[in-house]
Design a protein around this motif. Sequence first.
Motif, PDB file in Angstrom:
ATOM      1  N   ASP A   1       0.829  -1.209   0.000  1.00  0.00           N
ATOM      2  CA  ASP A   1       0.000   0.000   0.000  1.00  0.00           C
ATOM      3  C   ASP A   1       0.862   1.257   0.000  1.00  0.00           C
ATOM      4  O   ASP A   1       0.598   2.206  -0.738  1.00  0.00           O
ATOM      5  CB  ASP A   1      -0.926   0.016   1.219  1.00  0.00           C
ATOM      6  CG  ASP A   1      -1.974  -1.083   1.179  1.00  0.00           C
ATOM      7  OD1 ASP A   1      -2.288  -1.556   0.071  1.00  0.00           O
ATOM      8  OD2 ASP A   1      -2.478  -1.448   2.256  1.00  0.00           O
TER       9      ASP A   1
ATOM     10  N   GLY B   1      -7.912   3.212  -2.409  1.00  0.00           N
ATOM     11  CA  GLY B   1      -7.945   1.773  -2.146  1.00  0.00           C
ATOM     12  C   GLY B   1      -6.894   1.311  -1.156  1.00  0.00           C
ATOM     13  O   GLY B   1      -6.923   0.170  -0.705  1.00  0.00           O
TER      14      GLY B   1
ATOM     15  N   LEU C   1      -8.349   1.345   3.752  1.00  0.00           N
ATOM     16  CA  LEU C   1      -9.558   0.527   3.772  1.00  0.00           C
ATOM     17  C   LEU C   1     -10.071   0.283   5.176  1.00  0.00           C
ATOM     18  O   LEU C   1      -9.297   0.148   6.129  1.00  0.00           O
ATOM     19  CB  LEU C   1      -9.286  -0.840   3.144  1.00  0.00           C
ATOM     20  CG  LEU C   1      -9.096  -0.920   1.645  1.00  0.00           C
ATOM     21  CD1 LEU C   1      -8.791  -2.350   1.240  1.00  0.00           C
ATOM     22  CD2 LEU C   1     -10.332  -0.441   0.931  1.00  0.00           C
TER      23      LEU C   1
ATOM     24  N   LYS D   1     -16.859  -2.732   1.983  1.00  0.00           N
ATOM     25  CA  LYS D   1     -15.513  -2.159   1.932  1.00  0.00           C
ATOM     26  C   LYS D   1     -15.678  -0.644   1.878  1.00  0.00           C
ATOM     27  O   LYS D   1     -16.359  -0.119   1.006  1.00  0.00           O
ATOM     28  CB  LYS D   1     -14.795  -2.670   0.689  1.00  0.00           C
ATOM     29  CG  LYS D   1     -13.345  -2.274   0.615  1.00  0.00           C
ATOM     30  CD  LYS D   1     -12.705  -2.587  -0.721  1.00  0.00           C
ATOM     31  CE  LYS D   1     -12.829  -3.987  -1.181  1.00  0.00           C
ATOM     32  NZ  LYS D   1     -12.014  -4.261  -2.380  1.00  0.00           N
TER      33      LYS D   1
ATOM     34  N   MET E   1     -13.622   2.779   1.429  1.00  0.00           N
ATOM     35  CA  MET E   1     -12.341   3.278   0.941  1.00  0.00           C
ATOM     36  C   MET E   1     -12.207   4.753   1.283  1.00  0.00           C
ATOM     37  O   MET E   1     -13.068   5.556   0.919  1.00  0.00           O
ATOM     38  CB  MET E   1     -12.232   3.065  -0.561  1.00  0.00           C
ATOM     39  CG  MET E   1     -12.229   1.591  -0.935  1.00  0.00           C
ATOM     40  SD  MET E   1     -12.436   1.305  -2.686  1.00  0.00           S
ATOM     41  CE  MET E   1     -14.197   1.471  -2.833  1.00  0.00           C
TER      42      MET E   1
END
Length: 167
Positions: free
Chosen positions: A18, A60, A63, A78, A80
């Motif tokens: 990430d 993204g 999260l 989810k 974001m």
Amino acid sequence: MSDLYSECLVKKEPTAKDAAVKYGLIALIVVFAAGGLFLMPILLLGAVILGVAAYFLIPGTDLEYEYLFVNGELDIDKIMAKSKRKKAKTVDLTEADLIAPLDSHRLDYYNGNSQIKVYDYSSGNSGHKRFAAIIREEGQACKLIFEPDEIMANAIKKSAPGKVFLD
């Protein structure tokens, strides 16, 4: 009959991947913009394209997963960048083969299977108590990893006592 209801929010911990995506894209945008200003103006187009890609990819990397458990059905959303919500999965846990902590010996058979598809909707922190639900999807076994709090784990246990292990 009273409904079994519980909800829980889990923040996914950032990984090295990430960070590489986030900071790598930012660095590339800066390099392309500087190159466009000082060397070749066509590189500014590359900076714009990378900026658009960053707009879609960087959220993204931040999260959160929201679990909503109602009468045997687990909905996972989810979230974001605390702004965009997307339904990730809906599972009927009463139809699951087995639900147990991720490090439980009851999952040994499934952990040894390299063909099993894995859905990870947890924080990714091995220090937290994460659970695995073995579910059937299109005739194949899948492992769903999630991280319920104690209240949700007990509600899941009440909905399918013979399949859920909290040890």
